[in-house]
Design a protein around this motif. Structure first.
Motif, PDB file in Angstrom:
ATOM      1  N   ASN A 133       0.690  -1.243  -0.051  1.00 44.01           N
ATOM      2  CA  ASN A 133      -0.093   0.139  -0.092  1.00 44.01           C
ATOM      3  C   ASN A 133       0.766   1.406   0.009  1.00 44.01           C
ATOM      4  OD1 ASN A 133      -2.454  -1.467   0.153  1.00 44.01           O
ATOM      5  ND2 ASN A 133      -2.138  -1.860   2.270  1.00 44.01           N
ATOM      6  N   ILE A 134       1.358   1.609  -1.116  1.00 46.93           N
ATOM      7  CA  ILE A 134       2.234   2.539  -1.273  1.00 46.93           C
ATOM      8  C   ILE A 134       1.294   4.087  -1.754  1.00 46.93           C
ATOM      9  CG2 ILE A 134       4.073   3.803  -2.536  1.00 46.93           C
ATOM     10  CD1 ILE A 134       4.782   1.431  -0.778  1.00 46.93           C
ATOM     11  N   SER A 135       1.548   5.238  -0.840  1.00 46.08           N
ATOM     12  CA  SER A 135       0.813   6.390  -1.236  1.00 46.08           C
ATOM     13  C   SER A 135       0.955   7.099  -2.550  1.00 46.08           C
ATOM     14  CB  SER A 135       0.803   7.456  -0.229  1.00 46.08           C
ATOM     15  OG  SER A 135       0.186   6.782   1.134  1.00 46.08           O
ATOM     16  N   PHE A 136       0.416   7.748  -3.339  1.00 41.21           N
ATOM     17  CA  PHE A 136       0.912   8.325  -4.517  1.00 41.21           C
ATOM     18  C   PHE A 136       0.144   9.527  -5.040  1.00 41.21           C
ATOM     19  CE2 PHE A 136      -2.375   5.292  -5.517  1.00 41.21           C
ATOM     20  CZ  PHE A 136      -3.226   5.669  -6.517  1.00 41.21           C
ATOM     21  N   VAL A 137       0.590  10.304  -5.653  1.00 40.87           N
ATOM     22  CA  VAL A 137      -0.246  11.263  -6.299  1.00 40.87           C
ATOM     23  C   VAL A 137      -0.769  10.571  -7.594  1.00 40.87           C
ATOM     24  CG1 VAL A 137      -0.179  13.504  -7.636  1.00 40.87           C
ATOM     25  CG2 VAL A 137       1.485  12.990  -5.549  1.00 40.87           C
ATOM     26  N   SER A 138      -1.905  10.662  -7.793  1.00 38.53           N
ATOM     27  CA  SER A 138      -2.919   9.990  -8.845  1.00 38.53           C
ATOM     28  C   SER A 138      -2.995  11.232 -10.260  1.00 38.53           C
ATOM     29  CB  SER A 138      -4.059   9.555  -8.420  1.00 38.53           C
ATOM     30  OG  SER A 138      -4.918   9.268  -9.667  1.00 38.53           O
ATOM     31  N   GLY A 139      -2.002  11.363 -10.843  1.00 33.89           N
ATOM     32  CA  GLY A 139      -2.268  11.941 -12.286  1.00 33.89           C
ATOM     33  C   GLY A 139      -3.183  11.564 -13.042  1.00 33.89           C
ATOM     34  N   PRO A 140      -4.182  12.427 -13.540  1.00 28.87           N
ATOM     35  CA  PRO A 140      -5.488  11.950 -14.224  1.00 28.87           C
ATOM     36  C   PRO A 140      -5.017  11.388 -15.723  1.00 28.87           C
ATOM     37  CG  PRO A 140      -5.404  14.420 -14.536  1.00 28.87           C
ATOM     38  CD  PRO A 140      -4.143  13.821 -13.363  1.00 28.87           C
ATOM     39  N   THR A 141      -4.262  10.127 -15.536  1.00 23.97           N
ATOM     40  CA  THR A 141      -3.665   9.673 -16.781  1.00 23.97           C
ATOM     41  C   THR A 141      -4.828   9.277 -17.948  1.00 23.97           C
ATOM     42  OG1 THR A 141      -3.973   7.425 -15.762  1.00 23.97           O
ATOM     43  CG2 THR A 141      -1.772   8.668 -15.573  1.00 23.97           C
ATOM     44  N   THR A 142      -5.949   8.340 -17.593  1.00 22.31           N
ATOM     45  CA  THR A 142      -7.065   8.233 -18.697  1.00 22.31           C
ATOM     46  C   THR A 142      -7.609   9.390 -18.807  1.00 22.31           C
ATOM     47  OG1 THR A 142      -7.279   6.022 -17.546  1.00 22.31           O
ATOM     48  CG2 THR A 142      -8.920   6.731 -19.215  1.00 22.31           C
ATOM     49  N   GLU A 143      -7.771  10.313 -18.133  1.00 18.91           N
ATOM     50  CA  GLU A 143      -8.463  11.552 -18.605  1.00 18.91           C
ATOM     51  C   GLU A 143      -7.923  12.441 -19.476  1.00 18.91           C
ATOM     52  OE1 GLU A 143     -11.763  14.051 -19.168  1.00 18.91           O
ATOM     53  OE2 GLU A 143     -11.867  12.038 -18.094  1.00 18.91           O
ATOM     54  N   LEU A 144      -6.337  12.531 -19.349  1.00 23.12           N
ATOM     55  CA  LEU A 144      -5.553  13.054 -20.143  1.00 23.12           C
ATOM     56  C   LEU A 144      -5.516  12.698 -21.526  1.00 23.12           C
ATOM     57  CD1 LEU A 144      -1.997  13.351 -18.141  1.00 23.12           C
ATOM     58  CD2 LEU A 144      -2.925  15.086 -19.288  1.00 23.12           C
ATOM     59  N   GLY A 145      -5.712  11.359 -21.466  1.00 22.39           N
ATOM     60  CA  GLY A 145      -5.981  10.733 -22.902  1.00 22.39           C
ATOM     61  C   GLY A 145      -7.240  11.252 -23.388  1.00 22.39           C
ATOM     62  N   ARG A 146      -8.198  11.062 -22.903  1.00 20.16           N
ATOM     63  CA  ARG A 146      -9.881  11.298 -23.254  1.00 20.16           C
ATOM     64  C   ARG A 146      -9.757  12.878 -23.814  1.00 20.16           C
ATOM     65  NH1 ARG A 146     -11.930   9.149 -18.370  1.00 20.16           N
ATOM     66  NH2 ARG A 146     -12.179   6.811 -18.670  1.00 20.16           N
ATOM     67  N   THR A 147      -9.128  13.495 -22.668  1.00 19.31           N
ATOM     68  CA  THR A 147      -9.329  14.939 -23.111  1.00 19.31           C
ATOM     69  C   THR A 147      -8.293  15.568 -24.224  1.00 19.31           C
ATOM     70  OG1 THR A 147      -9.494  15.580 -20.737  1.00 19.31           O
ATOM     71  CG2 THR A 147      -8.956  17.459 -21.982  1.00 19.31           C
ATOM     72  N   SER A 148      -7.248  15.104 -24.550  1.00 19.50           N
ATOM     73  CA  SER A 148      -6.309  15.319 -25.683  1.00 19.50           C
ATOM     74  C   SER A 148      -6.867  14.771 -26.759  1.00 19.50           C
ATOM     75  CB  SER A 148      -4.826  14.821 -25.624  1.00 19.50           C
ATOM     76  OG  SER A 148      -5.069  13.150 -25.557  1.00 19.50           O
ATOM     77  N   MET A 149      -7.742  13.665 -26.662  1.00 19.39           N
ATOM     78  CA  MET A 149      -8.487  13.198 -28.135  1.00 19.39           C
ATOM     79  C   MET A 149      -9.694  14.251 -28.611  1.00 19.39           C
ATOM     80  SD  MET A 149      -8.281  11.101 -30.672  1.00 19.39           S
ATOM     81  CE  MET A 149      -9.080  10.996 -32.063  1.00 19.39           C
ATOM     82  N   LYS A 150     -10.284  14.592 -27.419  1.00 24.96           N
ATOM     83  CA  LYS A 150     -11.369  15.351 -27.523  1.00 24.96           C
ATOM     84  C   LYS A 150     -10.941  16.730 -28.246  1.00 24.96           C
ATOM     85  CE  LYS A 150     -14.271  13.588 -24.028  1.00 24.96           C
ATOM     86  NZ  LYS A 150     -14.970  13.900 -22.518  1.00 24.96           N
ATOM     87  N   MET A 151      -9.890  17.191 -27.722  1.00 31.83           N
ATOM     88  CA  MET A 151      -9.186  18.655 -28.066  1.00 31.83           C
ATOM     89  C   MET A 151      -8.910  18.422 -29.874  1.00 31.83           C
ATOM     90  SD  MET A 151      -5.909  20.792 -26.689  1.00 31.83           S
ATOM     91  CE  MET A 151      -6.856  21.461 -25.356  1.00 31.83           C
ATOM     92  N   LEU A 152      -8.281  17.419 -29.910  1.00 31.72           N
ATOM     93  CA  LEU A 152      -7.744  17.166 -31.464  1.00 31.72           C
ATOM     94  C   LEU A 152      -9.191  16.988 -32.325  1.00 31.72           C
ATOM     95  CD1 LEU A 152      -5.602  16.510 -33.549  1.00 31.72           C
ATOM     96  CD2 LEU A 152      -5.961  14.067 -32.718  1.00 31.72           C
ATOM     97  N   ILE A 153     -10.071  16.165 -31.859  1.00 28.51           N
ATOM     98  CA  ILE A 153     -11.355  16.253 -32.718  1.00 28.51           C
ATOM     99  C   ILE A 153     -11.843  17.641 -33.034  1.00 28.51           C
ATOM    100  CG2 ILE A 153     -13.725  15.490 -32.864  1.00 28.51           C
ATOM    101  CD1 ILE A 153     -12.748  12.784 -31.406  1.00 28.51           C
ATOM    102  N   GLN A 154     -11.874  18.342 -31.855  1.00 30.75           N
ATOM    103  CA  GLN A 154     -12.359  19.850 -31.987  1.00 30.75           C
ATOM    104  C   GLN A 154     -11.568  20.444 -33.091  1.00 30.75           C
ATOM    105  OE1 GLN A 154     -12.925  21.954 -28.328  1.00 30.75           O
ATOM    106  NE2 GLN A 154     -13.428  23.824 -29.237  1.00 30.75           N
ATOM    107  N   ASN A 155     -10.208  20.480 -33.045  1.00 31.64           N
ATOM    108  CA  ASN A 155      -9.324  21.154 -33.924  1.00 31.64           C
ATOM    109  C   ASN A 155      -9.505  20.508 -35.300  1.00 31.64           C
ATOM    110  OD1 ASN A 155      -8.139  22.480 -31.462  1.00 31.64           O
ATOM    111  ND2 ASN A 155      -6.359  20.942 -31.623  1.00 31.64           N
TER     112      ASN A 155
END
Length: 339
Positions: A289-311
């Motif tokens: 049980n190691i504590s960690f900072v959870s970077g929004p990894t999957t959301e990073l992917g979703r948001t970048s793809m949504k941004m690309l589609i908008q572009n």
């Protein structure tokens, strides 16, 4: 034998260009003629070739994803997020792993251009403080929308999606301070990268907020590999005035730390507290049980793809869009101070 548009045109008694307009939904065709052509296609069991269609429309509905290290679970989760949005919008993905090599990245960009992809999502290998004119020219000469994924390029004005690394590191360090730790070490990533710089700044920010001076002897410069983290952790363990806690600024480096702990019979958190940046699934499997900072990894992917589609839909939109996603601190007990 494969059915071609020549066969359809002949049976429907129309020109090949008329069949092509129906297939690509471009140009005017009488509704009666359109229905006739569609009926013939069904009778002949015709399936349009994606390759042939891309040649006629100059569109492949394919995007390129360029990342530096596919073996890192961080990028695996990002790719999952990209794929989810791409699938829903009928886009295909060509994934390129550059192994953190600028030369391999330039080669990947050349290949993607030859594949006539519609846009690119890229985590750049080139360091933020370096200027590589060949690299930047290669990107700009693609002539397609580009979205940066948690990495900047000097003198560029591409859209991008990023993580607030300063907040994540500050929150992690603050959690250690709240437990009573005052001698806190940090193992950074490669300092040429923006995330590594920002995580170090976040660590220093938390110390400053608590009026604790930065002690340079507790700052160790890593390179995102578990081998380097292993060597540094061995060094930390041999210090006369060693810290009581370590903030490790990447998930892969956590593995090197734990390997060193195991060899030195160091218990977590009884002998050393630790917090990492990004989750390590392997440790969860074995019950660590190691504590960690959870970077929004999957959301990073979703948001970048949504941004690309908008572009892609609005290529004339000139404003630069930058989105910062907030990380979350997940405490599992490894941050505790046990005297």
């Amino acid at each position: 034998m494969a059915v071609t548009i020549y066969d359809i045109a002949k049976k429907a008694d129309v020109s090949r260009s008329t069949v092509s307009r129906v297939l690509n939904d471009s140009g005017y065709v009488k509704e009666e003629t359109r229905e006739k052509i569609i009926k013939v296609m069904k009778e002949l069991n015709y399936t349009p070739s994606a390759i042939a269609r891309s040649l006629s429309t100059n569109k492949t509905n394919t995007i390129g994803v360029v990342i530096p290290e596919i073996s890192n679970p961080f990028f695996g989760k990002i790719t999952k997020g990209i794929s989810e949005v791409a699938d829903k919008n009928n886009y295909n993905i060509i994934l390129c792993d550059t192994n953190e090599s600028v030369e391999k990245e330039l080669k990947a960009l050349k290949v993607l251009k030859e594949q006539r992809i519609q846009g690119i999502i890229i985590t750049p290998t080139v360091a933020e403080n370096e200027f590589n004119s060949e690299y930047l020219n290669a990107l700009e000469n693609l002539g397609i929308p580009i979205v940066l994924l948690d990495g900047h390029i000097k003198y560029s004005d591409f859209n991008g999606v990023f993580v607030d690394h300063i907040k994540g590191a500050c929150d992690a360090t603050q959690a250690l301070l709240d437990e009573g730790h005052r001698k806190i070490a940090i193992i950074t990533g490669r300092m040429e990268s923006r995330p590594a710089k920002e995580r170090l700044n976040g660590y220093k920010k938390a110390l400053a907020i608590n009026n604790i001076p930065v002690d340079e002897k507790y700052i160790f410069y890593g390179d995102y590999t578990h081998e380097k983290a292993y060597e540094i952790t061995k060094q930390i363990m041999s210090m006369e005035d060693r810290p009581t806690a370590i903030f490790v600024s990447s998930n892969i480096m956590i593995l090197g730390c734990i390997r060193a702990f195991y060899e030195e019979n160091i218990r977590i958190p009884e002998d050393m507290a630790i917090i990492g940046f990004d989750e390590v699934d392997t440790l969860n499997i074995i019950g660590m049980n190691i504590s960690f900072v959870s970077g929004p990894t999957t959301e990073l992917g979703r948001t970048s793809m949504k941004m690309l589609i908008q572009n892609l839909k609005d290529k004339d939109h000139k404003d630069i869009r930058r989105i910062n996603l907030l990380p979350k601190l997940v405490l599992r007990g490894s941050e505790k101070r046990i005297d």
